[in-house]
Design an enzyme around this catalytic site. Structure first.
Site, PDB file in Angstrom:
ATOM      1  N   ASN A  10       0.853  -1.185   0.000  1.00 43.53           N
ATOM      2  CA  ASN A  10       0.000   0.000   0.000  1.00 43.53           C
ATOM      3  C   ASN A  10       0.892   1.238   0.000  1.00 43.53           C
ATOM      4  O   ASN A  10       1.480   1.589   1.018  1.00 43.53           O
ATOM      5  CB  ASN A  10      -0.912  -0.020   1.238  1.00 43.53           C
ATOM      6  CG  ASN A  10      -1.807   1.205   1.318  1.00 43.53           C
ATOM      7  OD1 ASN A  10      -1.930   1.969   0.370  1.00 43.53           O
ATOM      8  ND2 ASN A  10      -2.442   1.392   2.462  1.00 43.53           N
ATOM      9  N   LYS A  12      -0.019   4.251  -0.314  1.00 34.71           N
ATOM     10  CA  LYS A  12      -0.710   5.394   0.305  1.00 34.71           C
ATOM     11  C   LYS A  12      -0.538   6.648  -0.563  1.00 34.71           C
ATOM     12  O   LYS A  12      -0.481   6.532  -1.790  1.00 34.71           O
ATOM     13  CB  LYS A  12      -0.245   5.587   1.751  1.00 34.71           C
ATOM     14  CG  LYS A  12      -0.381   4.294   2.570  1.00 34.71           C
ATOM     15  CD  LYS A  12      -0.129   4.472   4.046  1.00 34.71           C
ATOM     16  CE  LYS A  12      -0.238   3.128   4.739  1.00 34.71           C
ATOM     17  NZ  LYS A  12      -0.078   3.255   6.206  1.00 34.71           N
ATOM     18  N   HIS A  95      -9.353   0.484   5.103  1.00 36.68           N
ATOM     19  CA  HIS A  95      -8.106   0.803   5.796  1.00 36.68           C
ATOM     20  C   HIS A  95      -8.393   1.781   6.939  1.00 36.68           C
ATOM     21  O   HIS A  95      -9.220   2.675   6.816  1.00 36.68           O
ATOM     22  CB  HIS A  95      -7.089   1.409   4.825  1.00 36.68           C
ATOM     23  CG  HIS A  95      -5.698   1.429   5.373  1.00 36.68           C
ATOM     24  ND1 HIS A  95      -5.291   2.384   6.275  1.00 36.68           N
ATOM     25  CD2 HIS A  95      -4.632   0.621   5.160  1.00 36.68           C
ATOM     26  CE1 HIS A  95      -4.014   2.154   6.593  1.00 36.68           C
ATOM     27  NE2 HIS A  95      -3.594   1.089   5.936  1.00 36.68           N
ATOM     28  N   GLU A  97      -6.937   4.263   8.041  1.00 34.35           N
ATOM     29  CA  GLU A  97      -6.761   5.691   7.750  1.00 34.35           C
ATOM     30  C   GLU A  97      -8.023   6.272   7.123  1.00 34.35           C
ATOM     31  O   GLU A  97      -8.349   7.440   7.342  1.00 34.35           O
ATOM     32  CB  GLU A  97      -5.538   5.878   6.853  1.00 34.35           C
ATOM     33  CG  GLU A  97      -4.238   5.598   7.602  1.00 34.35           C
ATOM     34  CD  GLU A  97      -3.067   5.257   6.720  1.00 34.35           C
ATOM     35  OE1 GLU A  97      -2.004   4.933   7.277  1.00 34.35           O
ATOM     36  OE2 GLU A  97      -3.205   5.294   5.481  1.00 34.35           O
ATOM     37  N   GLU A 165      -4.762  -5.182  10.631  1.00 30.23           N
ATOM     38  CA  GLU A 165      -3.781  -4.124  10.849  1.00 30.23           C
ATOM     39  C   GLU A 165      -4.068  -3.409  12.164  1.00 30.23           C
ATOM     40  O   GLU A 165      -4.950  -2.543  12.214  1.00 30.23           O
ATOM     41  CB  GLU A 165      -3.829  -3.112   9.697  1.00 30.23           C
ATOM     42  CG  GLU A 165      -3.437  -3.682   8.355  1.00 30.23           C
ATOM     43  CD  GLU A 165      -3.051  -2.580   7.375  1.00 30.23           C
ATOM     44  OE1 GLU A 165      -1.944  -2.619   6.862  1.00 30.23           O
ATOM     45  OE2 GLU A 165      -3.878  -1.665   7.161  1.00 30.23           O
ATOM     46  N   GLY A 171       2.748   2.421  10.778  1.00 24.19           N
ATOM     47  CA  GLY A 171       3.639   3.561  10.599  1.00 24.19           C
ATOM     48  C   GLY A 171       4.298   4.059  11.868  1.00 24.19           C
ATOM     49  O   GLY A 171       4.916   5.113  11.877  1.00 24.19           O
ATOM     50  N   SER A 211       3.743  -1.960  10.312  1.00 24.48           N
ATOM     51  CA  SER A 211       5.205  -1.816  10.416  1.00 24.48           C
ATOM     52  C   SER A 211       5.940  -3.121  10.099  1.00 24.48           C
ATOM     53  O   SER A 211       6.938  -3.459  10.726  1.00 24.48           O
ATOM     54  CB  SER A 211       5.598  -1.290  11.803  1.00 24.48           C
ATOM     55  OG  SER A 211       5.072   0.016  12.027  1.00 24.48           O
TER      56      SER A 211
END
Length: 248
Positions: A10, A12, A95, A97, A165, A171, A211
């Protein structure tokens, strides 16, 4: 039936044509494990550019999002038919985010997943908990609620890949231990067996994301219910090849 190992990248909101060409060239020139399915998700602007520059036939390209309507006055959204026009067969959905930054509910994510699947697009469906949820001991319940919203909408799971996730690990450099990841993956598989079917539970691939890097991927890949990875930042780096080859 053995589940084929799957590694998604991904990207992003990262990369220019120059950056993405370098990433794609690295993948084109690398010796990749032929037993691994690889799907990379560049920003929407560059879907066609990345697809045109890939020379390895076993790497697919995914969108990072798709809408739940066929077309119309939905400014900034992407339709299934537009993806198909470019030969794109995959999308990410759910996701964290998008759930957290853009307010996408479990139900909205499920409706988008249903629309994509019903119209021929395979889905990497993401789930995962916050740090507060984990510290409260409610990880499994939280993820099961996300799964329940999806299961209300879809009947056919054969084109769904689940990506677990943990939000606190995305991240941040923090990684769930292999035991923590395996526990949640096993719980997801158990939920599928009890609430969908034993066949779906056995065949659905469950990825770990959060990560993932070249240093931790081999240990994670050994766990029984970890069927691959959804990789963020490391997918922009040469070490993405090492993650793809983590089963070797």
């Amino acid at each position: 039936m053995a589940r084929k190992f799957f590694v998604g990248g991904n990207f992003k909101m990262n990369g220019t044509r120059k950056d993405l060409k370098a990433i794609v060239d690295n993948l084109n020139n690398a010796q990749l494990d032929p037993n691994v399915e690889v799907v990379i998700a560049p920003p929407a602007l560059y879907l066609e550019f990345v697809k045109q520059n890939l020379t390895k036939p076993n790497i697919e390209v995914a969108a990072q999002n798709v809408f739940n309507k066929p077309n119309g006055a939905f400014t900034g959204e992407i339709s299934v038919s537009q993806l198909q026009d470019l030969g794109i067969k995959w999308t990410l959905l759910g996701h964290s985010e998008r759930r957290n930054e853009l307010g996408e509910s479990d139900e909205f994510v499920a409706s988008k997943t249903k629309f994509a699947l019903d119209n021929g697009i395979s889905v990497i469906w993401c789930c995962g908990e916050s740090k507060d949820t984990r510290q409260a001991g409610e990880t499994i319940k939280f993820v099961e609620n996300q799964l329940a919203a999806l299961a209300k909408e879809i009947n056919d799971w054969k084109n769904v890949v689940i990506a677990y996730e943990p939000i606190w690990a995305i991240g941040t450099g923090l990684v769930a231990t292999k035991e923590q990841a395996q526990e949640v993956h096993a719980s997801i598989r158990s939920w599928l067996k009890q609430n969908v079917s034993e066949k779906v539970a056995e065949e659905t691939r469950i990825l770990y994301g959060g990560s993932v890097n070249a240093k931790n991927c081999k240990d994670l890949a050994k766990e029984e219910d970890i069927d691959g990875f959804l990789v963020g930042g490391a997918s922009l780096k040469p070490e993405f090849v090492d993650i793809i080859n983590s089963k070797q």
